[in-house]
Scaffold this motif. Structure first.
Motif, PDB file in Angstrom:
ATOM      1  N   THR A  16       0.838  -1.204   0.000  1.00  0.00           N
ATOM      2  CA  THR A  16       0.000   0.000   0.000  1.00  0.00           C
ATOM      3  C   THR A  16       0.873   1.253   0.000  1.00  0.00           C
ATOM      4  N   ALA A  17       0.637   2.141  -0.940  1.00  0.00           N
ATOM      5  CA  ALA A  17       1.435   3.360  -1.045  1.00  0.00           C
ATOM      6  C   ALA A  17       1.192   4.286   0.142  1.00  0.00           C
ATOM      7  N   TYR A  18       2.267   4.968   0.587  1.00  0.00           N
ATOM      8  CA  TYR A  18       2.113   6.026   1.586  1.00  0.00           C
ATOM      9  C   TYR A  18       1.406   7.208   0.916  1.00  0.00           C
ATOM     10  N   HIS A  19       0.116   7.194   1.000  1.00  0.00           N
ATOM     11  CA  HIS A  19      -0.723   8.248   0.420  1.00  0.00           C
ATOM     12  C   HIS A  19      -1.856   8.512   1.406  1.00  0.00           C
ATOM     13  N   PRO A  20      -2.181   9.773   1.680  1.00  0.00           N
ATOM     14  CA  PRO A  20      -3.218  10.090   2.677  1.00  0.00           C
ATOM     15  C   PRO A  20      -4.560   9.413   2.441  1.00  0.00           C
ATOM     16  N   ASP A  21      -4.845   8.996   1.215  1.00  0.00           N
ATOM     17  CA  ASP A  21      -6.113   8.340   0.936  1.00  0.00           C
ATOM     18  C   ASP A  21      -6.122   6.874   1.353  1.00  0.00           C
ATOM     19  N   ASN A  22      -4.974   6.324   1.699  1.00  0.00           N
ATOM     20  CA  ASN A  22      -4.886   4.916   2.077  1.00  0.00           C
ATOM     21  C   ASN A  22      -4.920   4.739   3.591  1.00  0.00           C
ATOM     22  N   PRO A  23      -5.412   3.600   4.078  1.00  0.00           N
ATOM     23  CA  PRO A  23      -5.524   3.360   5.527  1.00  0.00           C
ATOM     24  C   PRO A  23      -4.171   3.410   6.227  1.00  0.00           C
ATOM     25  N   ASN A  24      -4.099   4.119   7.333  1.00  0.00           N
ATOM     26  CA  ASN A  24      -2.917   4.176   8.206  1.00  0.00           C
ATOM     27  C   ASN A  24      -1.690   4.841   7.579  1.00  0.00           C
ATOM     28  N   CYS A  84       2.652  -2.562   4.517  1.00  0.00           N
ATOM     29  CA  CYS A  84       1.581  -3.544   4.682  1.00  0.00           C
ATOM     30  C   CYS A  84       0.567  -2.951   5.662  1.00  0.00           C
ATOM     31  N   ILE A  85      -0.700  -2.899   5.276  1.00  0.00           N
ATOM     32  CA  ILE A  85      -1.716  -2.265   6.128  1.00  0.00           C
ATOM     33  C   ILE A  85      -1.754  -2.854   7.541  1.00  0.00           C
ATOM     34  N   PRO A  86      -1.854  -4.186   7.718  1.00  0.00           N
ATOM     35  CA  PRO A  86      -1.945  -4.693   9.095  1.00  0.00           C
ATOM     36  C   PRO A  86      -0.609  -4.713   9.850  1.00  0.00           C
ATOM     37  N   HIS A  87       0.519  -4.509   9.151  1.00  0.00           N
ATOM     38  CA  HIS A  87       1.820  -4.655   9.814  1.00  0.00           C
ATOM     39  C   HIS A  87       2.727  -3.429   9.660  1.00  0.00           C
ATOM     40  N   ASP A 131      -2.815   0.534  -4.189  1.00  0.00           N
ATOM     41  CA  ASP A 131      -3.029  -0.329  -3.025  1.00  0.00           C
ATOM     42  C   ASP A 131      -3.526  -1.695  -3.497  1.00  0.00           C
ATOM     43  N   THR A 132      -2.825  -2.756  -3.128  1.00  0.00           N
ATOM     44  CA  THR A 132      -3.291  -4.104  -3.474  1.00  0.00           C
ATOM     45  C   THR A 132      -4.409  -4.561  -2.547  1.00  0.00           C
ATOM     46  N   GLU A 133      -4.577  -3.861  -1.425  1.00  0.00           N
ATOM     47  CA  GLU A 133      -5.461  -4.282  -0.337  1.00  0.00           C
ATOM     48  C   GLU A 133      -4.932  -5.589   0.257  1.00  0.00           C
ATOM     49  N   THR A 134      -5.386  -5.909   1.451  1.00  0.00           N
ATOM     50  CA  THR A 134      -4.897  -7.095   2.149  1.00  0.00           C
ATOM     51  C   THR A 134      -5.507  -8.356   1.539  1.00  0.00           C
ATOM     52  N   PHE A 135      -4.662  -9.343   1.257  1.00  0.00           N
ATOM     53  CA  PHE A 135      -5.159 -10.620   0.757  1.00  0.00           C
ATOM     54  C   PHE A 135      -4.384 -11.759   1.408  1.00  0.00           C
ATOM     55  N   GLY A 136      -5.015 -12.935   1.521  1.00  0.00           N
ATOM     56  CA  GLY A 136      -4.432 -14.020   2.288  1.00  0.00           C
ATOM     57  C   GLY A 136      -4.363 -15.354   1.582  1.00  0.00           C
ATOM     58  N   ASP A 137      -4.502 -15.352   0.259  1.00  0.00           N
ATOM     59  CA  ASP A 137      -4.400 -16.597  -0.501  1.00  0.00           C
ATOM     60  C   ASP A 137      -2.941 -16.844  -0.867  1.00  0.00           C
ATOM     61  N   VAL A 138      -2.297 -17.729  -0.104  1.00  0.00           N
ATOM     62  CA  VAL A 138      -0.873 -18.004  -0.313  1.00  0.00           C
ATOM     63  C   VAL A 138      -0.636 -18.504  -1.735  1.00  0.00           C
ATOM     64  N   GLY A 139       0.406 -17.959  -2.363  1.00  0.00           N
ATOM     65  CA  GLY A 139       0.743 -18.342  -3.724  1.00  0.00           C
ATOM     66  C   GLY A 139       0.151 -17.442  -4.783  1.00  0.00           C
ATOM     67  N   THR A 140      -0.754 -16.545  -4.383  1.00  0.00           N
ATOM     68  CA  THR A 140      -1.329 -15.607  -5.338  1.00  0.00           C
ATOM     69  C   THR A 140      -0.565 -14.292  -5.307  1.00  0.00           C
ATOM     70  N   PHE A 141      -0.793 -13.462  -6.290  1.00  0.00           N
ATOM     71  CA  PHE A 141      -0.113 -12.169  -6.348  1.00  0.00           C
ATOM     72  C   PHE A 141      -1.046 -11.124  -6.929  1.00  0.00           C
ATOM     73  N   ARG A 142      -0.713  -9.870  -6.669  1.00  0.00           N
ATOM     74  CA  ARG A 142      -1.444  -8.749  -7.248  1.00  0.00           C
ATOM     75  C   ARG A 142      -0.441  -7.791  -7.890  1.00  0.00           C
ATOM     76  N   ASN A 143      -0.826  -7.273  -9.026  1.00  0.00           N
ATOM     77  CA  ASN A 143       0.086  -6.453  -9.817  1.00  0.00           C
ATOM     78  C   ASN A 143      -0.131  -4.965  -9.605  1.00  0.00           C
ATOM     79  N   VAL A 144       0.955  -4.234  -9.619  1.00  0.00           N
ATOM     80  CA  VAL A 144       0.893  -2.772  -9.621  1.00  0.00           C
ATOM     81  C   VAL A 144       1.780  -2.291 -10.755  1.00  0.00           C
ATOM     82  N   THR A 145       1.231  -1.494 -11.659  1.00  0.00           N
ATOM     83  CA  THR A 145       1.993  -0.924 -12.763  1.00  0.00           C
ATOM     84  C   THR A 145       2.353   0.517 -12.414  1.00  0.00           C
TER      85      THR A 145
END
Length: 222
Positions: free
Chosen positions: A123-131, A170-173, A145-159
């Motif tokens: 998640t980018a350090y941007h005021p519109d994003n959580p925390n 990481c939002i929760p960490h 922001d990829t948002e939080t996801f928990g499916d091991v082995g999957t990925f999300r892309n950011v261009t």
């Protein structure tokens, strides 16, 4: 000789019947000009139900069109779930770190954030994003922001299209120091003005020079 009264009576009755039929017929014609009866038994004077005009119909049936966002999304960072991997990969671990922690890419390159273990976000350090609290990506760059996801082995892309230094977390960490840095094209932006408040990150010049900095290598210097 006196006439038989029965024929006279019969003719009189026929005349009366004919007259009555004529009157009824005229009354029916007069009433018919007002239209058919209404359900409550009234005649043609009942108020007709108004019909929708063409303008009313157009207003009722018109479907508002969605704004054209194609131009707006064609040159900004996007985060999507896809089966097509980007040119670069950043792994995310239960041990609460991104690897590599520092990465250099050219504008237009896609980075795949892959979940090795745990549940995380990038998640980018941007005021519109959580925390986020503050901005540590270049001016004009969107709040990717990829948002939080928990499916091991999957990925999300950011261009990444916006040149400069992109710090992310990481939002929760975030508060335990799970942060990373991507330099797009060349260093620049708010992230270069101060040290990352959640955990020190590799110098952007070093990231550009080496291309990527592994988490283990960086920890030796922290």
């Amino acid at each position: 000789m006196t006439d038989d009264p029965r024929p006279t009576t019969r003719r009189t009755a026929l005349k009366r019947l004919a007259a009555a039929t004529t009157v009824a017929s005229l009354a029916g014609c007069a009433g018919g000009s007002g239209g058919p009866e209404t359900a409550d038994g009234g005649g043609g004077d009942a108020t007709a139900t108004p019909t929708a005009t063409s303008a009313d119909t157009a207003t009722a049936t018109a479907t508002p069109t969605e704004p054209d966002t194609q131009a707006a999304t064609s040159t900004v960072e996007t985060a999507t779930t896809t089966t097509e991997r980007g040119a670069y990969t950043v792994d995310m671990y239960t041990e609460l770190y991104f690897d590599p922690v520092g990465l250099f890419v050219e504008p237009g390159e896609t980075v795949s954030f892959e979940l090795v273990s745990g549940a995380h976000s990038a998640t980018a350090y941007h005021p519109d994003n959580p925390n986020a609290l503050n901005r540590r990506i270049p001016d004009g760059a969107p709040a990717w922001d990829t948002e939080t996801f928990g499916d091991v082995g999957t990925f999300r892309n950011v261009t990444f299209e916006t040149e400069g230094t992109h710090d992310y977390y990481c939002i929760p960490h975030k508060m335990v120091g799970m942060v990373g840095r991507i330099v797009v094209g060349s260093p620049g932006g708010p992230a270069e003005e101060s040290e990352n408040p959640d955990l020190p990150l590799p110098d952007s010049a070093r990231i550009v020079e080496e291309g990527e900095i592994a988490w283990a290598d960086w920890q030796e210097n922290v």
